[in-house]
Motif scaffolding. Structure first.
Motif: not given
Length: 237
Positions: A149-171
Motif C-alpha cells: 500500500i505504501e509503495e502504491g501511494i508513493f507512486k501515485i503521489k510521484d505521478l502528481g495525483f491530487e485525488r485518490l480512491i482506495y478500496t480494501d477488497i476484503t471488505t
C-alpha cells in the motif's frame, strides 16, 4: 463528507460483486440510467461508475451506458474500468465525464499516465488503489502484485495525483463495515482529496470516516439492499 453512490456495470446492467469476485455477481437493476436518476432524486450530487467488463478486458465495454447517465442527469460523474489509452481518455472527456479514474495503468504504464495528465490536466484524474492483505491488486482485482500500500501511494503521489480512491477488497460487498485502520494509515500517507470505498454499510461508518479526515465515501451494496438509505446520509457535514 461527500457520499457517493456506486454503479458497477456488467453487460450493461447494474450489479454488485462480493470481494471483487466475478463469480459472485448480484444483479440489482437492468437499467443503470434509471438507477442513477433514482440516486439523484434522493440527493446525490456525484456518482461513481465502474465498467467491470472494461476493467477485466482492458478497454471500454459499457461506454454508451456511462455516457447516457451523464447526458440524462446533472450528476458529477467519476468513472473507471479499462481506461488504458489516450483515445479512451479523449472519448470520456469529450462526452462530459468529470473525472477519469486510473488504476492498473498507474503501475503498468506510468508514462501514459504522465502524458494524459499533462495533456488534459491532472485535476481531471483520480487514482484508484485497490488492495487485499496489504498488497495492490490490478486488472479488475484479478492480478496479484507484491506492491505494498505504501509503495502504491508513493507512486501515485510521484505521478502528481491530487485525488485518490482506495478500496480494501476484503471488505468490499460484505456489508460488515470498513477497514478503519487502513483509512487512518492511508490518510497519513496521502494529503490530497481522499475517498474511501469497501464495506461502508451504516451511517456510523460514514461519521467515523469523517472523523478520520476522509473527504468522501463510496457506498454500493448497502444502498441496493436498503441497509442504508441515501437520503439519511447524503447531508452528513
Amino acid at each position: 463528507m461527500i457520499v457517493i453512490p456506486a454503479i458497477d456495470l456488467i453487460d450493461g446492467k447494474c450489479v454488485r460483486l462480493t470481494q471483487g469476485d466475478y463469480n459472485q455477481v448480484q444483479l440489482f437493476n437492468l437499467d443503470p440510467v434509471e438507477q442513477a436518476k433514482f440516486f439523484e432524486k434522493n440527493g446525490a450530487k456525484y456518482i461513481h461508475i465502474v465498467d467491470l467488463d472494461g476493467a477485466k478486458v482492458g478497454r471500454p465495454v459499457n461506454f454508451e451506458v456511462i455516457r447516457n447517465i451523464k447526458r440524462t442527469t446533472c450528476l458529477t460523474v467519476e468513472c473507471g474500468g479499462g481506461i488504458r489509452d489516450k483515445a479512451t481518455v479523449e472519448l470520456y472527456i469529450s462526452s462530459g465525464i468529470d473525472y477519469i479514474i486510473l488504476g492498473s495503468v498507474i503501475f503498468k504504464n506510468p508514462d501514459f499516465v504522465n502524458e494524459v495528465m499533462k495533456m488534459f490536466g491532472k485535476e481531471k484524474f483520480i487514482a484508484s488503489l485497490d488492495f487485499k492483505d496489504g498488497f495492490v491488486k490490478l486488472s479488475g482485482w484479478q492480478e496479484t502484485t507484491k506492491i505494498s500500500i505504501e509503495e502504491g501511494i508513493f507512486k501515485i503521489k510521484d505521478l502528481g495525483f491530487e485525488r485518490l480512491i482506495y478500496t480494501d477488497i476484503t471488505t468490499d460487498g460484505m456489508l460488515k463495515g470498513h477497514n478503519f485502520e487502513a483509512a487512518k494509515y492511508i490518510r497519513k500517507l496521502f494529503g490530497g482529496f481522499l475517498t474511501a470505498s469497501g464495506g461502508i454499510s451504516s451511517k456510523e461508518d460514514i461519521i467515523r470516516l469523517k472523523s478520520i479526515g476522509i473527504d468522501a465515501a463510496i457506498v454500493g451494496k448497502a444502498l441496493y439492499t436498503w441497509q442504508l438509505k441515501l437520503e439519511e446520509v447524503i447531508n452528513i457535514l
